[in-house]
Scaffold this motif. Structure first.
Motif, PDB file in Angstrom:
ATOM      1  N   ASP A 184       0.833  -1.370  -0.056  1.00  0.00           N
ATOM      2  CA  ASP A 184      -0.003   0.218   0.008  1.00  0.00           C
ATOM      3  C   ASP A 184       0.919   1.278  -0.001  1.00  0.00           C
ATOM      4  O   ASP A 184       0.393   2.378  -0.721  1.00  0.00           O
ATOM      5  N   ALA A 185       1.931   1.255   0.748  1.00  0.00           N
ATOM      6  CA  ALA A 185       2.914   2.513   0.808  1.00  0.00           C
ATOM      7  C   ALA A 185       3.632   2.630  -0.700  1.00  0.00           C
ATOM      8  O   ALA A 185       3.703   4.001  -0.820  1.00  0.00           O
ATOM      9  N   GLY A 186       3.800   1.641  -1.367  1.00  0.00           N
ATOM     10  CA  GLY A 186       4.570   1.573  -2.571  1.00  0.00           C
ATOM     11  C   GLY A 186       6.027   2.255  -2.593  1.00  0.00           C
ATOM     12  O   GLY A 186       6.439   2.690  -3.562  1.00  0.00           O
ATOM     13  N   GLU A 187       6.487   2.309  -1.325  1.00  0.00           N
ATOM     14  CA  GLU A 187       7.869   2.883  -1.293  1.00  0.00           C
ATOM     15  C   GLU A 187       8.636   2.010   0.215  1.00  0.00           C
ATOM     16  O   GLU A 187       7.825   1.589   0.918  1.00  0.00           O
ATOM     17  N   GLU A 188       9.776   2.548   0.358  1.00  0.00           N
ATOM     18  CA  GLU A 188      10.191   2.037   1.792  1.00  0.00           C
ATOM     19  C   GLU A 188       9.536   2.550   3.104  1.00  0.00           C
ATOM     20  O   GLU A 188       9.168   3.729   2.984  1.00  0.00           O
ATOM     21  N   VAL A 189       9.308   1.572   4.064  1.00  0.00           N
ATOM     22  CA  VAL A 189       8.628   1.854   5.162  1.00  0.00           C
ATOM     23  C   VAL A 189       9.793   1.605   6.175  1.00  0.00           C
ATOM     24  O   VAL A 189      10.162   0.309   6.316  1.00  0.00           O
ATOM     25  N   ALA A 190       9.760   2.244   7.306  1.00  0.00           N
ATOM     26  CA  ALA A 190      10.665   1.732   8.537  1.00  0.00           C
ATOM     27  C   ALA A 190       9.696   0.733   9.186  1.00  0.00           C
ATOM     28  O   ALA A 190       8.371   0.783   9.372  1.00  0.00           O
ATOM     29  N   CYS A 191      10.298   0.133  10.006  1.00  0.00           N
ATOM     30  CA  CYS A 191       9.791  -0.902  10.826  1.00  0.00           C
ATOM     31  C   CYS A 191       8.732  -0.379  11.927  1.00  0.00           C
ATOM     32  O   CYS A 191       7.933  -1.116  11.955  1.00  0.00           O
ATOM     33  N   ALA A 192       9.411   0.719  12.335  1.00  0.00           N
ATOM     34  CA  ALA A 192       8.455   1.427  13.340  1.00  0.00           C
ATOM     35  C   ALA A 192       7.083   1.941  13.069  1.00  0.00           C
ATOM     36  O   ALA A 192       6.301   2.012  13.701  1.00  0.00           O
ATOM     37  N   HIS A 193       7.097   1.718  11.461  1.00  0.00           N
ATOM     38  CA  HIS A 193       5.886   2.366  11.139  1.00  0.00           C
ATOM     39  C   HIS A 193       4.673   1.339  10.823  1.00  0.00           C
ATOM     40  O   HIS A 193       3.870   1.578  10.151  1.00  0.00           O
ATOM     41  N   VAL A 194       5.375  -0.047  11.139  1.00  0.00           N
ATOM     42  CA  VAL A 194       4.293  -0.853  10.725  1.00  0.00           C
ATOM     43  C   VAL A 194       4.048  -1.646  11.973  1.00  0.00           C
ATOM     44  O   VAL A 194       4.614  -2.207  12.850  1.00  0.00           O
ATOM     45  N   GLU A 195       2.710  -1.074  12.484  1.00  0.00           N
ATOM     46  CA  GLU A 195       2.254  -1.600  13.860  1.00  0.00           C
ATOM     47  C   GLU A 195       1.553  -2.967  13.632  1.00  0.00           C
ATOM     48  O   GLU A 195       0.789  -3.312  12.829  1.00  0.00           O
ATOM     49  N   LEU A 196       2.069  -3.817  14.626  1.00  0.00           N
ATOM     50  CA  LEU A 196       1.671  -5.225  14.951  1.00  0.00           C
ATOM     51  C   LEU A 196       1.358  -5.436  16.302  1.00  0.00           C
ATOM     52  O   LEU A 196       2.083  -5.016  17.300  1.00  0.00           O
ATOM     53  N   PRO A 197       0.191  -6.322  16.659  1.00  0.00           N
ATOM     54  CA  PRO A 197      -0.282  -6.343  18.017  1.00  0.00           C
ATOM     55  C   PRO A 197       0.537  -7.586  18.482  1.00  0.00           C
ATOM     56  O   PRO A 197       0.362  -8.723  19.102  1.00  0.00           O
ATOM     57  N   VAL A 198       1.980  -7.336  18.425  1.00  0.00           N
ATOM     58  CA  VAL A 198       2.833  -8.560  19.037  1.00  0.00           C
ATOM     59  C   VAL A 198       4.012  -7.711  19.592  1.00  0.00           C
ATOM     60  O   VAL A 198       4.287  -6.538  19.342  1.00  0.00           O
ATOM     61  N   THR A 199       4.980  -8.386  20.272  1.00  0.00           N
ATOM     62  CA  THR A 199       5.828  -7.919  20.969  1.00  0.00           C
ATOM     63  C   THR A 199       7.228  -7.524  19.908  1.00  0.00           C
ATOM     64  O   THR A 199       7.100  -7.990  18.931  1.00  0.00           O
ATOM     65  N   LYS A 200       7.996  -6.517  20.380  1.00  0.00           N
ATOM     66  CA  LYS A 200       9.068  -6.109  19.397  1.00  0.00           C
ATOM     67  C   LYS A 200       9.881  -7.225  18.676  1.00  0.00           C
ATOM     68  O   LYS A 200      10.285  -7.308  17.690  1.00  0.00           O
ATOM     69  N   SER A 201      10.186  -8.070  19.690  1.00  0.00           N
ATOM     70  CA  SER A 201      11.092  -9.375  19.456  1.00  0.00           C
ATOM     71  C   SER A 201      10.398 -10.184  18.275  1.00  0.00           C
ATOM     72  O   SER A 201      10.854 -10.914  17.482  1.00  0.00           O
ATOM     73  N   THR A 202       9.063 -10.194  18.665  1.00  0.00           N
ATOM     74  CA  THR A 202       8.230 -11.287  17.763  1.00  0.00           C
ATOM     75  C   THR A 202       8.230 -10.332  16.226  1.00  0.00           C
ATOM     76  O   THR A 202       8.029 -11.187  15.129  1.00  0.00           O
ATOM     77  N   GLN A 203       8.152  -9.119  16.377  1.00  0.00           N
ATOM     78  CA  GLN A 203       7.937  -8.287  15.103  1.00  0.00           C
ATOM     79  C   GLN A 203       9.332  -8.497  14.340  1.00  0.00           C
ATOM     80  O   GLN A 203       9.259  -8.665  13.135  1.00  0.00           O
ATOM     81  N   THR A 204      10.342  -8.432  14.938  1.00  0.00           N
ATOM     82  CA  THR A 204      11.660  -8.750  14.409  1.00  0.00           C
ATOM     83  C   THR A 204      11.795 -10.026  13.669  1.00  0.00           C
ATOM     84  O   THR A 204      12.254 -10.018  12.348  1.00  0.00           O
ATOM     85  N   HIS A 205      11.169 -10.987  14.228  1.00  0.00           N
ATOM     86  CA  HIS A 205      11.256 -12.560  13.913  1.00  0.00           C
ATOM     87  C   HIS A 205      10.403 -12.252  12.535  1.00  0.00           C
ATOM     88  O   HIS A 205      10.784 -12.767  11.686  1.00  0.00           O
ATOM     89  N   HIS A 206       9.211 -11.554  12.389  1.00  0.00           N
ATOM     90  CA  HIS A 206       8.490 -11.659  11.331  1.00  0.00           C
ATOM     91  C   HIS A 206       9.137 -10.975  10.087  1.00  0.00           C
ATOM     92  O   HIS A 206       9.188 -11.455   8.955  1.00  0.00           O
ATOM     93  N   PHE A 207       9.828  -9.925  10.410  1.00  0.00           N
ATOM     94  CA  PHE A 207      10.513  -9.115   9.343  1.00  0.00           C
ATOM     95  C   PHE A 207      11.627 -10.053   8.891  1.00  0.00           C
ATOM     96  O   PHE A 207      11.987  -9.954   7.629  1.00  0.00           O
ATOM     97  N   ARG A 208      12.430 -10.815   9.634  1.00  0.00           N
ATOM     98  CA  ARG A 208      13.530 -11.631   9.256  1.00  0.00           C
ATOM     99  C   ARG A 208      13.126 -12.534   8.303  1.00  0.00           C
ATOM    100  O   ARG A 208      13.680 -12.826   7.452  1.00  0.00           O
TER     101      ARG A 208
END
Length: 115
Positions: free
Chosen positions: A41-65
């Protein structure tokens, strides 16, 4: 997989190393699919911090990895932010229409649950 040459560079699979089963696995998780939808939807680079997920930061990091290691996204540091972008060109070259079909189905599914 292209190896990182410094701690601030992240390893990514080359186009030839991207495998369908890994892409499908990465996209099978609702949180990772949410990330991919946000990037599409963004069509451009997005920072991890701008993607809100209802999970802990470590779980979010896992998903991005998982998304990065499967070849779905590319990540790069820009200053202190880790930026994310879909590897749409690579995925389209390898699996024509797959990403668009999955995104379309995910949008329909999300619309059905909010109706």
């Amino acid at each position: 997989m292209t190896s990182a040459t410094s701690p601030r560079e992240l390893a990514h699979p080359t186009r030839d190393e991207i495998r369908l089963e890994e892409v499908l696995h990465a996209l099978s998780d609702p949180m990772r699919l949410r990330v991919v939808r946000k990037l599409a939807d963004a069509g451009e680079e997005v920072a991890c911090a701008h993607v809100e997920l209802p999970v802990t930061k470590s779980t979010q990091t896992h998903h991005f990895r998982v998304l990065r290691e499967s070849g779905v996204i590319r990540q790069a540091y820009r200053g202190t932010a880790k930026m994310n972008d879909l590897r749409r060109d690579d995925l389209e070259a390898l699996f024509p229409g797959l990403l668009d079909a999955i995104l379309s189905a995910a949008r329909r599914s999300a619309g059905a649950t909010t109706a």
